[in-house]
Design an enzyme around this catalytic site. Sequence first.
Site, PDB file in Angstrom:
ATOM      1  N   HIS A   1      21.273   8.234  -5.731  1.00  0.00           N
ATOM      2  CA  HIS A   1      20.930   6.950  -5.116  1.00  0.00           C
ATOM      3  C   HIS A   1      22.174   6.059  -5.206  1.00  0.00           C
ATOM      4  O   HIS A   1      22.970   6.186  -6.135  1.00  0.00           O
ATOM      5  CB  HIS A   1      19.777   6.340  -5.923  1.00  0.00           C
ATOM      6  CG  HIS A   1      19.173   5.102  -5.348  1.00  0.00           C
ATOM      7  ND1 HIS A   1      19.762   3.866  -5.472  1.00  0.00           N
ATOM      8  CD2 HIS A   1      18.021   4.896  -4.655  1.00  0.00           C
ATOM      9  CE1 HIS A   1      18.989   2.956  -4.889  1.00  0.00           C
ATOM     10  NE2 HIS A   1      17.925   3.550  -4.383  1.00  0.00           N
TER      11      HIS A   1
ATOM     12  N   ASP B   1      20.021   8.778 -14.573  1.00  0.00           N
ATOM     13  CA  ASP B   1      19.232   7.855 -13.756  1.00  0.00           C
ATOM     14  C   ASP B   1      17.827   8.446 -13.656  1.00  0.00           C
ATOM     15  O   ASP B   1      17.604   9.421 -12.932  1.00  0.00           O
ATOM     16  CB  ASP B   1      19.894   7.724 -12.371  1.00  0.00           C
ATOM     17  CG  ASP B   1      19.015   6.952 -11.389  1.00  0.00           C
ATOM     18  OD1 ASP B   1      17.860   6.640 -11.715  1.00  0.00           O
ATOM     19  OD2 ASP B   1      19.504   6.682 -10.271  1.00  0.00           O
TER      20      ASP B   1
ATOM     21  N   GLN C   1      13.312   8.229 -10.824  1.00  0.00           N
ATOM     22  CA  GLN C   1      12.289   9.101 -10.232  1.00  0.00           C
ATOM     23  C   GLN C   1      11.810  10.164 -11.216  1.00  0.00           C
ATOM     24  O   GLN C   1      11.009  11.028 -10.848  1.00  0.00           O
ATOM     25  CB  GLN C   1      12.847   9.792  -8.972  1.00  0.00           C
ATOM     26  CG  GLN C   1      13.324   8.838  -7.898  1.00  0.00           C
ATOM     27  CD  GLN C   1      12.183   8.072  -7.221  1.00  0.00           C
ATOM     28  OE1 GLN C   1      11.006   8.438  -7.342  1.00  0.00           O
ATOM     29  NE2 GLN C   1      12.527   7.007  -6.527  1.00  0.00           N
TER      30      GLN C   1
ATOM     31  N   LYS D   1       8.415   1.669 -10.147  1.00  0.00           N
ATOM     32  CA  LYS D   1       8.197   3.048  -9.682  1.00  0.00           C
ATOM     33  C   LYS D   1       7.224   3.786 -10.606  1.00  0.00           C
ATOM     34  O   LYS D   1       6.843   4.919 -10.334  1.00  0.00           O
ATOM     35  CB  LYS D   1       9.525   3.794  -9.608  1.00  0.00           C
ATOM     36  CG  LYS D   1      10.459   3.179  -8.557  1.00  0.00           C
ATOM     37  CD  LYS D   1      11.677   4.007  -8.352  1.00  0.00           C
ATOM     38  CE  LYS D   1      12.761   3.250  -7.613  1.00  0.00           C
ATOM     39  NZ  LYS D   1      12.445   3.021  -6.196  1.00  0.00           N
TER      40      LYS D   1
ATOM     41  N   CYS E   1      18.700   5.011   0.654  1.00  0.00           N
ATOM     42  CA  CYS E   1      19.770   4.579  -0.267  1.00  0.00           C
ATOM     43  C   CYS E   1      20.488   5.791  -0.860  1.00  0.00           C
ATOM     44  O   CYS E   1      20.862   5.789  -2.050  1.00  0.00           O
ATOM     45  CB  CYS E   1      19.238   3.688  -1.389  1.00  0.00           C
ATOM     46  SG  CYS E   1      18.497   2.187  -0.793  1.00  0.00           S
TER      47      CYS E   1
HETATM   48  C1  PLP Z   1      16.879   7.674  -8.114  1.00  0.00           C
HETATM   49  C2  PLP Z   1      16.926   6.177  -8.019  1.00  0.00           C
HETATM   50  N1  PLP Z   1      17.840   5.500  -8.718  1.00  0.00           N
HETATM   51  C3  PLP Z   1      17.909   4.163  -8.694  1.00  0.00           C
HETATM   52  C4  PLP Z   1      17.045   3.426  -7.927  1.00  0.00           C
HETATM   53  C5  PLP Z   1      17.148   1.938  -7.936  1.00  0.00           C
HETATM   54  O1  PLP Z   1      16.012   1.395  -8.521  1.00  0.00           O
HETATM   55  P1  PLP Z   1      15.779  -0.184  -8.541  1.00  0.00           P
HETATM   56  O2  PLP Z   1      15.945  -0.645  -7.121  1.00  0.00           O
HETATM   57  O3  PLP Z   1      14.391  -0.326  -9.039  1.00  0.00           O
HETATM   58  O4  PLP Z   1      16.792  -0.774  -9.443  1.00  0.00           O
HETATM   59  C6  PLP Z   1      16.081   4.085  -7.159  1.00  0.00           C
HETATM   60  C7  PLP Z   1      15.175   3.344  -6.265  1.00  0.00           C
HETATM   61  O5  PLP Z   1      14.708   3.863  -5.267  1.00  0.00           O
HETATM   62  C8  PLP Z   1      16.009   5.495  -7.217  1.00  0.00           C
HETATM   63  O6  PLP Z   1      15.092   6.174  -6.524  1.00  0.00           O
END
Ligand code: PLP
Length: 415
Positions: A132, A209, A212, A235, A373
Amino acid sequence: MTNAQKNRSHEPSVEIYRQDFPALQQTVSGHPLVYLDSASSAQQPASVIEAVAEYQRNDHSNVHRGVHTLSHRATEAYEGARDKIQGFINAASRNEIIHTSGTTESINLVAQSYCRPLLSAGDKILTTELEHHSNIVPWQLVCEQTGAELLVLPIDDRGQLNLDEFDDLLTDDVRFAAIGHVSNALGTINPVKKIVEKAHALDIPVLVDGAQGVPHMQIDVQDLGCDFYAFSGHKMFGPTGTGVLYGREELFDAMPPWQGGGDMILEVSFDKTIYNELPYKFEAGTPNISGVVGLAAAIDYLQAIGMRNIAAYEQDLHDYMVAELKQVAGMRLIGEARHKASVQSFLLDDIHSHDLGTILDHQGVAIRTGHHCAMPVMQHFGISGTSRASLAFYNNRDDVDRLIAALGKAKEIFG
Ligand SMILES: Cc1ncc(COP(=O)(O)O)c(C=O)c1O
């Protein structure tokens, strides 16, 4: 008591749990809502909504600073949530849990506070093609600031990391690795434990990260062995604007604060400011207290069902969804890794994904369309975006059948 709590220690009983989610009870465009966009933001059970409202009604105050009753209650709820999160991911200490606004802030904190002081020109940070943007851009920023370089571990055409190349990329000048646990665009589950072992063999710290990962499986940060683990409340069925940075205490101890302000200090003067101890050192300013209260309620909800039950149920539903999608003529699945969680990206005939998403919405089926993203993933497949259906434990086979029927309708419309 929620249905999840009544059902404690039983297999997920989806039809009952669905009743706990007010948003799932509505119709959209005259059809009962089928929500297949939980990877963007998951719906919240009534217990989370109520916990936030209850806090706002009765306990709202500021934390850590008042002697009065409401401030005590707010502090207790906020700090109690920290303990709950510690248990939920099996961190060794509550000092290893930092409340943040989400995964994005958690990763930026590590980039700026841990990596920036460590890096100089010629050093390398390793990430992957699967990430992401939140796990790419903070590293690009810190590379620009320090003259370090970003290395990228590529994926294969199934959407899996090429682990043979990982060994080649792990050289002496790699100072840090940042790897996603589960890809939001493709659903690939990465072998993070193995990656951490390989990196640690060369003394390279690893951030995972977990945005998910946390909503779909039991996370044990000590078992994974990672140095940092980042995730978002919204999430995992909690409120937006909440999140967590887990970090090993000895690393947090050695890191300078990231942001300055109230609460992160013990003493301030113009000669010298003494920073607060962990975990407060990294929590400057008034936090999202009501959100954190909601996040704690979301953890209670998930624990009443059991993350292992959720993982097993979702795996079965995911496999059903993939098998059904494969039956649709003109279907191209994007992302067919051996190990996947709850997400499937696809293209249908030559229908643009935004058009497809709009037609599905008119039939009450909510999916996400676009680049998710994760533009480098799209670049890998030579496409600008996909349609993505993502599942949570509150989805069922009827939801998948409705998705398939709606895709059939879209094919009719586009003839
Ligand atoms: C794998 C992953 N990392 C980071 C993020 C960013 O999360 P946030 O916008 O809640 O900070 C997301 C959001 O879709 C994501 O799916």
